[in-house]
Every structure is written in structure tokens, then in C-alpha cells.
Write an enzyme that holds these catalytic residues in place. Sequence first.
Site, PDB file in Angstrom:
ATOM      1  N   PRO A  32      38.374   9.476  25.131  1.00 52.91           N
ATOM      2  CA  PRO A  32      39.339   8.578  25.766  1.00 52.91           C
ATOM      3  C   PRO A  32      39.053   7.104  25.531  1.00 52.91           C
ATOM      4  CG  PRO A  32      38.655  10.270  27.305  1.00 52.91           C
ATOM      5  CD  PRO A  32      37.807  10.443  26.077  1.00 52.91           C
ATOM      6  N   ASN A  33      40.116   6.379  25.326  1.00 53.82           N
ATOM      7  CA  ASN A  33      40.132   4.915  25.223  1.00 53.82           C
ATOM      8  C   ASN A  33      39.598   4.365  23.906  1.00 53.82           C
ATOM      9  OD1 ASN A  33      41.163   4.405  27.947  1.00 53.82           O
ATOM     10  ND2 ASN A  33      39.188   5.216  28.613  1.00 53.82           N
ATOM     11  N   ARG A  49      39.739  -3.578  22.971  1.00 54.73           N
ATOM     12  CA  ARG A  49      39.134  -3.135  24.229  1.00 54.73           C
ATOM     13  C   ARG A  49      37.737  -3.732  24.384  1.00 54.73           C
ATOM     14  NH1 ARG A  49      36.239   2.654  25.104  1.00 54.73           N
ATOM     15  NH2 ARG A  49      35.832   2.439  27.329  1.00 54.73           N
ATOM     16  N   TYR A 100      32.260  -3.638  22.634  1.00 56.69           N
ATOM     17  CA  TYR A 100      32.523  -2.658  21.579  1.00 56.69           C
ATOM     18  C   TYR A 100      32.832  -3.290  20.217  1.00 56.69           C
ATOM     19  CZ  TYR A 100      32.791   0.466  25.604  1.00 56.69           C
ATOM     20  OH  TYR A 100      32.489   1.169  26.742  1.00 56.69           O
ATOM     21  N   ASN A 136      31.837  10.890  19.634  1.00 56.81           N
ATOM     22  CA  ASN A 136      31.741   9.817  20.615  1.00 56.81           C
ATOM     23  C   ASN A 136      32.703  10.212  21.730  1.00 56.81           C
ATOM     24  OD1 ASN A 136      31.852   7.624  22.257  1.00 56.81           O
ATOM     25  ND2 ASN A 136      31.964   6.114  20.605  1.00 56.81           N
ATOM     26  N   ALA A 164      34.026   8.051  27.940  1.00 63.23           N
ATOM     27  CA  ALA A 164      33.533   8.278  29.306  1.00 63.23           C
ATOM     28  C   ALA A 164      33.300   9.764  29.605  1.00 63.23           C
ATOM     29  CB  ALA A 164      34.508   7.686  30.315  1.00 63.23           C
ATOM     30  N   GLU A 216      25.546  13.054  18.864  1.00 60.72           N
ATOM     31  CA  GLU A 216      26.179  12.220  19.894  1.00 60.72           C
ATOM     32  C   GLU A 216      26.149  10.768  19.436  1.00 60.72           C
ATOM     33  OE1 GLU A 216      24.197  12.471  23.674  1.00 60.72           O
ATOM     34  OE2 GLU A 216      25.426  10.864  24.547  1.00 60.72           O
ATOM     35  N   HIS A 273      27.496   6.628  20.182  1.00 61.66           N
ATOM     36  CA  HIS A 273      28.098   5.580  21.022  1.00 61.66           C
ATOM     37  C   HIS A 273      27.960   4.239  20.322  1.00 61.66           C
ATOM     38  CE1 HIS A 273      28.159   8.405  24.332  1.00 61.66           C
ATOM     39  NE2 HIS A 273      26.920   8.711  24.010  1.00 61.66           N
ATOM     40  N   SER A 331      27.967   1.322  22.085  1.00 62.44           N
ATOM     41  CA  SER A 331      27.041   0.614  22.977  1.00 62.44           C
ATOM     42  C   SER A 331      25.873   1.544  23.305  1.00 62.44           C
ATOM     43  CB  SER A 331      27.779   0.209  24.263  1.00 62.44           C
ATOM     44  OG  SER A 331      28.132   1.364  25.013  1.00 62.44           O
ATOM     45  N   ARG A 363      23.505   0.247  30.521  1.00 63.30           N
ATOM     46  CA  ARG A 363      24.668  -0.217  31.271  1.00 63.30           C
ATOM     47  C   ARG A 363      24.629   0.363  32.694  1.00 63.30           C
ATOM     48  NH1 ARG A 363      29.678   0.789  27.486  1.00 63.30           N
ATOM     49  NH2 ARG A 363      30.660  -0.489  29.111  1.00 63.30           N
TER      50      ARG A 363
END
Length: 153
Positions: free
Chosen positions: A12-13, A20, A25, A76, A79, A100, A102, A104, A109
Amino acid sequence: MPRHVLLLLSGPNLNLLGTRQPEIYGTDTLQDHVDAARRAAIERDWDLEHRQSNHEGDLVDAVHAAIGRVEAIVINPGALTHYGWSLHDALAAFGGPIVELHLSEPRKRERWRHLSVVEPLASARVAGEGGAGYPRAVALAIEAATGAGSAAG
Ligand code: DQA
């Protein structure tokens, strides 16, 4: 000539990358990352398929469709990384290597980002490298699938 196939999944996103939260990112779009990932696959004589969805069930379906057909997955999960247990269960049924990925580093975080439901299933984790992580994750997934060293063409 039949080629090996790697599936890149984006959660998502990630379709909003480029605009974004660029301070987190970066300004590259998802297509930029997919292109870089695909180049890394082609260099190794692999094909790369990409699927992005904002819906967990679509990603579950994509993993099911990959079983027995695709040799490695780079994901990726956005969330869903932190709570997507049905995605976890689908990936657990996959059988091949999973990397996996990402942009970031979620562990640096908010606390709710520190848990990854994918991590226990992953042969490698790439995080905090921005866009450079995409080709690296592809290389690691292919390495895990073939047992080849990183210098393998
Ligand atoms: C992300 C990190 C996640 O915590 C976040 O929800 C994302 C992107 C990353 O690439 O850094 O959507 O997976």
C-alpha cells in the site's frame, strides 16, 4: 528460452512514491525502482514481474499465483510489513526465497514499525538504502534461489 522469474511485490501507498513524504522516501517513482530492479534481474538473465496493490488480499492472491511458477519474491510490503498476517501466511506457503525490502529503515522510526511479520520468512532484509536497495534485493534473491555468488552474471 525459458527464463527464471522473480516477482517484485509492492504494498500500500508505494504507488505514490515520488510525491509521498519525499524527505523519507526520496523523489524517485515506483516505476523508477521497478526499472532498476528489472535491470538487475535482466543482467542475471532473469525476468521480473511487478505487482503493486493497496489491498492485502490482492497481494495474497499474487503470492498464490506465484507458487510453483516464480522462483523468488522481493517484497516491500509497505505498512503491511507491520501487521499483514494473511500476507505472512501466503508467503509462508510460497516455498522459494523471499527478500524483504524497504526504502527507509523502519527500525529507526516509530515503535509500531519495528515489528516485521515478513522478517521470519525472509532469507535477506534490505532496508534504509533508498532506491539502491531495489537492485541489491534482486541480486540477493537471485543469489538465494541459485546459490550463485554476487559476481554471478
Ligand atoms: C516502507 C516502510 C513502512 O514502514 C511504510 O509503511 C511504507 C514504506 C519503506 O519502504 O521504507 O509504506 O516499507
